[in-house]
Structure formats: C-alpha cells, structure tokens
Design an enzyme around this catalytic site. Structure first.
Site, PDB file in Angstrom:
ATOM      1  N   ARG A 224       0.866  -1.173   0.000  1.00  0.00           N
ATOM      2  CA  ARG A 224       0.000   0.000   0.000  1.00  0.00           C
ATOM      3  C   ARG A 224       0.906   1.226   0.000  1.00  0.00           C
ATOM      4  NH1 ARG A 224      -3.506  -2.709  -1.472  1.00  0.00           N
ATOM      5  NH2 ARG A 224      -5.586  -3.087  -0.602  1.00  0.00           N
ATOM      6  N   GLU A 253      -4.040   7.591  -5.227  1.00  0.00           N
ATOM      7  CA  GLU A 253      -4.253   6.833  -6.474  1.00  0.00           C
ATOM      8  C   GLU A 253      -5.532   7.322  -7.144  1.00  0.00           C
ATOM      9  OE1 GLU A 253      -4.119   2.626  -5.657  1.00  0.00           O
ATOM     10  OE2 GLU A 253      -2.131   2.772  -4.785  1.00  0.00           O
ATOM     11  N   HIS A 272      -1.435   0.150  -9.781  1.00  0.00           N
ATOM     12  CA  HIS A 272      -2.064  -0.753  -8.798  1.00  0.00           C
ATOM     13  C   HIS A 272      -2.634  -1.975  -9.540  1.00  0.00           C
ATOM     14  CE1 HIS A 272      -4.005  -0.922  -4.556  1.00  0.00           C
ATOM     15  NE2 HIS A 272      -3.806  -2.143  -5.040  1.00  0.00           N
TER      16      HIS A 272
HETATM   17  P1  NDP Z   1      -0.775 -11.656   4.560  1.00  0.00           P
HETATM   18  O1  NDP Z   1      -1.675 -11.400   5.711  1.00  0.00           O
HETATM   19  O2  NDP Z   1      -0.751 -13.000   3.953  1.00  0.00           O
HETATM   20  O3  NDP Z   1       0.730 -11.312   4.976  1.00  0.00           O
HETATM   21  C1  NDP Z   1       1.075 -10.169   5.671  1.00  0.00           C
HETATM   22  C2  NDP Z   1       2.527 -10.293   6.124  1.00  0.00           C
HETATM   23  O4  NDP Z   1       2.931  -9.039   6.674  1.00  0.00           O
HETATM   24  C3  NDP Z   1       2.767 -11.346   7.211  1.00  0.00           C
HETATM   25  O5  NDP Z   1       3.951 -12.026   6.937  1.00  0.00           O
HETATM   26  C4  NDP Z   1       2.911 -10.512   8.469  1.00  0.00           C
HETATM   27  O6  NDP Z   1       3.738 -11.079   9.463  1.00  0.00           O
HETATM   28  C5  NDP Z   1       3.589  -9.293   7.911  1.00  0.00           C
HETATM   29  N1  NDP Z   1       3.467  -8.125   8.776  1.00  0.00           N
HETATM   30  C6  NDP Z   1       2.372  -7.582   9.334  1.00  0.00           C
HETATM   31  N2  NDP Z   1       2.691  -6.500  10.065  1.00  0.00           N
HETATM   32  C7  NDP Z   1       4.041  -6.360   9.961  1.00  0.00           C
HETATM   33  C8  NDP Z   1       4.981  -5.436  10.463  1.00  0.00           C
HETATM   34  N3  NDP Z   1       4.616  -4.435  11.264  1.00  0.00           N
HETATM   35  N4  NDP Z   1       6.283  -5.586  10.128  1.00  0.00           N
HETATM   36  C9  NDP Z   1       6.683  -6.613   9.339  1.00  0.00           C
HETATM   37  N5  NDP Z   1       5.831  -7.531   8.824  1.00  0.00           N
HETATM   38  C10 NDP Z   1       4.535  -7.396   9.132  1.00  0.00           C
HETATM   39  O7  NDP Z   1      -1.149 -10.560   3.469  1.00  0.00           O
HETATM   40  P2  NDP Z   1      -0.919 -10.647   1.889  1.00  0.00           P
HETATM   41  O8  NDP Z   1       0.465 -11.079   1.638  1.00  0.00           O
HETATM   42  O9  NDP Z   1      -2.022 -11.383   1.247  1.00  0.00           O
HETATM   43  O10 NDP Z   1      -1.102  -9.107   1.483  1.00  0.00           O
HETATM   44  C11 NDP Z   1      -0.325  -8.119   2.086  1.00  0.00           C
HETATM   45  C12 NDP Z   1      -0.836  -6.751   1.682  1.00  0.00           C
HETATM   46  O11 NDP Z   1      -0.460  -6.474   0.354  1.00  0.00           O
HETATM   47  C13 NDP Z   1      -2.351  -6.608   1.692  1.00  0.00           C
HETATM   48  O12 NDP Z   1      -2.829  -6.276   2.976  1.00  0.00           O
HETATM   49  C14 NDP Z   1      -2.591  -5.510   0.700  1.00  0.00           C
HETATM   50  O13 NDP Z   1      -2.592  -4.244   1.328  1.00  0.00           O
HETATM   51  C15 NDP Z   1      -1.408  -5.600  -0.239  1.00  0.00           C
HETATM   52  N6  NDP Z   1      -1.766  -6.163  -1.542  1.00  0.00           N
HETATM   53  C16 NDP Z   1      -1.548  -5.378  -2.636  1.00  0.00           C
HETATM   54  C17 NDP Z   1      -1.827  -5.865  -3.881  1.00  0.00           C
HETATM   55  C18 NDP Z   1      -1.639  -4.984  -5.068  1.00  0.00           C
HETATM   56  O14 NDP Z   1      -2.551  -4.876  -5.853  1.00  0.00           O
HETATM   57  N7  NDP Z   1      -0.492  -4.377  -5.248  1.00  0.00           N
HETATM   58  C19 NDP Z   1      -2.368  -7.216  -4.092  1.00  0.00           C
HETATM   59  C20 NDP Z   1      -2.558  -7.962  -2.861  1.00  0.00           C
HETATM   60  C21 NDP Z   1      -2.237  -7.438  -1.643  1.00  0.00           C
HETATM   61  P3  NDP Z   1       3.431 -12.519  10.136  1.00  0.00           P
HETATM   62  O15 NDP Z   1       3.703 -13.522   9.060  1.00  0.00           O
HETATM   63  O16 NDP Z   1       4.401 -12.635  11.234  1.00  0.00           O
HETATM   64  O17 NDP Z   1       2.000 -12.460  10.559  1.00  0.00           O
HETATM   65  C1  7N6 Z   2      -6.884  -5.238  -7.353  1.00  0.00           C
HETATM   66  C2  7N6 Z   2      -5.997  -4.817  -6.217  1.00  0.00           C
HETATM   67  C3  7N6 Z   2      -5.448  -6.189  -2.686  1.00  0.00           C
HETATM   68  O1  7N6 Z   2      -5.345  -5.659  -1.595  1.00  0.00           O
HETATM   69  O2  7N6 Z   2      -5.006  -4.052  -3.639  1.00  0.00           O
HETATM   70  C4  7N6 Z   2      -5.172  -5.388  -3.934  1.00  0.00           C
HETATM   71  O3  7N6 Z   2      -5.751  -7.386  -2.831  1.00  0.00           O
HETATM   72  C5  7N6 Z   2      -6.204  -5.634  -4.991  1.00  0.00           C
HETATM   73  C6  7N6 Z   2      -6.631  -4.424  -8.581  1.00  0.00           C
END
Ligand code: NDP
Ligand code: 7N6
Length: 306
Positions: A224, A253, A272
């Site tokens: 994000r 965005e 994005h």
């Molecule tokens: P997950 O919940 O699977 O993973 C989150 C990870 O972040 C975990 O490993 C967690 O640690 C770690 N984490 C949380 N807080 C902290 C912190 N303070 N410091 C270090 N590590 C931390 O989420 P996803 O991987 O599915 O998605 C992550 C984020 O990516 C989403 O919330 C979203 O905002 C964004 N996203 C963006 C996309 C895009 O379109 N560009 C697509 C999909 C997601 P632990 O393993 O120890 O719990």
């Molecule tokens: C879709 C983006 C997420 O958090 O931001 C992503 O999964 C979704 C275009």
C-alpha cells in the site's frame, strides 16, 4: 448463517466485469445477482470497496487482500462478518515483482522507452546486471511476500525477510522481526514491501529506513502506498541515495499527474495492477464458495477479519 441471496457489488468492476464473478458462482445454492448501493434484497455481498449500506448484512466478502479502507469496528459492532481475499495473489504479485526487478536489472524499461522513440540505443556498459547472487529483502512474508521470496530464490537471489513472527519461512535465509528492519534492508540490492497497511506499518519505510538502504538499492512497493513515506522516497531518489524504485501503489491513487515519480529515471510506475489476472474471479469464487459452505455449516468463515 443463512445466505440465500448473494450480491456481487458493482465495485468489483475495478478488477473485471461483475458478470464474470456471477458466472463463476453459478454452482452455489444462493441466488447470485449484481447489486449497486441498494443491498436490501441480499443477505451478503462480494465487493471491492466498502459502502455504509453493507453494515448490517450477514456477511461481506472483500475481493482484495487489503481491507484497510473498511471500517472494521463498524462491521464488528453490527455483527456483520467481513472476510478478505488473502491467499490468492502469491503467483500474480510474485511474478509481477520478479518482472519489475528483472526490468530494472536487465534494463528492459530502457529498451522499451527507446523503442517508442524508434531509437537504437544501448545502456552504459556497466548498467545491466543479473539478479543472480543479488540480495533481496522482502518486508512481509505472507501470501505476497512468500510469492516474491519463492521466485527470487528460484532465480538465484539471496532472500531475507521481515515478519512479526520469527518463524522459519521457505526460501528465506534469515527472518528478521520488525525491530530489526534497518539491519534487514542494509545490505539488500532490492527491498520488496509486502505488508498490510496497519497502524504499525503506516510510514514504516520512512527517511531513516531509506537511509539504511544501499545507494545502489531499488525499492519495490506492491503493498500500500502509505507504507512508504513518498516524500522521503522522492528525496532519496532525487539525491541518488537510492538507485530506483518500482511502485504499484501510491499515497494517492491514481498517481497525480504532478507527481515527480512519473519522470524520475529508474522509477517504474504501475497502476495498482500487480495482481490483475484473468483467473481473478475464479480465485475469488473459490474462497466465496468455501465460505458459503462454512456459513451453512458452522459459520466459521475463513479469512475472517471482522
Ligand atoms: P498476509 O496477511 O498474507 O501477509 C502479511 C505479512 O505481513 C505477514 O507475513 C505478516 O507477518 C507481515 N506483517 C504484518 N505486520 C508487519 C509489520 N509491522 N512488520 C513486518 N511484517 C509485518 O497478506 P498478503 O500477503 O495477502 O497481502 C499483504 C498486503 O499487500 C495486503 O494487505 C494488501 O494491502 C497488499 N496487496 C496489494 C496488492 C496490489 O494490488 N499491489 C495485491 C494484494 C495485496 P506474520 O507472518 O508474522 O504475521
Ligand atoms: C486489485 C488490487 C489487494 O489488496 O489491492 C489489492 O488485494 C487488490 C486491482
């Protein structure tokens, strides 16, 4: 939980036509239809974004992993179950991130830029490098982070990572906890950010974290925008304190036309779009189907966040 009528909110159109989700959900017991803000005729919705009208429904499924713009407390107070789509983006975002890193290392973006000018130019002889043996630090080792780590390891990078839980993670040599972030990024050629936006990650990659990075390092943000302090990033890039960046997400965005990020050398801007994939509705429908089964059985929904 009795979900007899399921709405697909028109906001899912940000990813693909709502009809594509409806088609993928043809086999469920509930009646599935596309809905706008009027959700009075459904028990639950599948949606991209939040609308106040959703609070009070039995269940809301967010087709994104990140639900940072949902008022989670309001859902909790109303007893509306909120679920997200974490778990489906490992391959898509992993491949996009690998592609961005490859472009920066192999200078592919320069060739494409030159092509649009119909010019035959090569980069400085010492600009291209291979990812093999370069160090990658992945901040956040969930679905996205592990998708990135797996692919970095496969191409021969040395992968370290940061997560809250200091547990061994496949394809990651050293797992750092967030209090050791600066140490974790200090020697990396690439730092990929893959954490959710929360109170503890907002501004996590600030001026100090950027200063801790090598001046020939690249920052990749697929999480994000607000996890990275954008002004500090621009300053670091403009002063050559960083080599470049690949950014899929931004504080605002769409990225405003006035943003300096559009014009900086070695900054790749993607809209994005890292997880966009023709399988998106299929992957979301799999989660929704699973939760419809749970709703009918014990109500223990997977990926429940409120
Ligand atoms: P997950 O919940 O699977 O993973 C989150 C990870 O972040 C975990 O490993 C967690 O640690 C770690 N984490 C949380 N807080 C902290 C912190 N303070 N410091 C270090 N590590 C931390 O989420 P996803 O991987 O599915 O998605 C992550 C984020 O990516 C989403 O919330 C979203 O905002 C964004 N996203 C963006 C996309 C895009 O379109 N560009 C697509 C999909 C997601 P632990 O393993 O120890 O719990
Ligand atoms: C879709 C983006 C997420 O958090 O931001 C992503 O999964 C979704 C275009």
């Amino acid at each position: 939980m009795d979900i007899a009528r399921l709405g697909v909110h028109e906001s899912v159109g940000a990813v693909c036509p709502p009809a594509a989700f409806v088609e993928q959900l043809q086999d469920v017991d509930a009646a599935v239809s596309v809905v706008d803000e009027d959700v009075s005729a459904v028990d639950a919705v599948v949606t991209f974004g939040h609308a106040d009208a959703f609070v009070g429904l039995d269940w809301v499924h967010c087709i994104r992993a990140g639900y940072d713009d949902f008022p989670v407390e309001a859902y909790r107070d109303a007893g509306t179950a909120l679920t997200n789509s974490t778990g489906i983006h490992g391959a898509s975002v992993g491949e996009t991130t690998l592609g961005l890193m490859l472009s920066l290392a192999r200078r592919l973006h320069e060739y494409r830029d030159a092509q649009t000018e119909r010019t035959w130019t090569t980069p400085a002889w010492d600009a291209p490098f291979t990812l093999r043996d370069e160090r990658l630090t992945v901040v956040g080792l969930g679905t996205l982070g592990r998708g990135i780590a797996t692919r970095g390891d496969a191409i021969g990078m040395h992968v370290d990572g940061v997560r809250r839980t200091p547990a061994r993670t496949p394809h990651v040599r050293t797992v750092y906890t967030p209090d050791r972030l600066h140490e974790a990024v200090a020697d990396a050629r690439f730092v990929a950010v893959a954490v959710p936006l929360t109170a503890s990650t907002r501004g996590l990659i600030d001026a100090d974290a950027l200063a801790a990075m090598r001046d020939d390092a690249y920052l990749v943000n697929v999480a994000r925008g607000a996890v990275v302090e954008e002004d500090a990033l621009v300053t670091a890039l403009e002063t050559d304190a960083l080599a470049g960046a690949a950014l899929d997400v931004f504080e605002t965005e769409p990225l405003p036309e006035s943003s300096p990020l559009w014009d900086l050398d070695d900054v790749l801007v993607t809209p994005h779009a890292a997880p966009l994939d023709r399988e998106y509705p299929t992957d979301v429908a799999r989660l929704v189907r699973t939760n419809l089964r749970h709703a009918a059985a014990d109500g223990a929904l997977v990926n429940r966040v409120a």
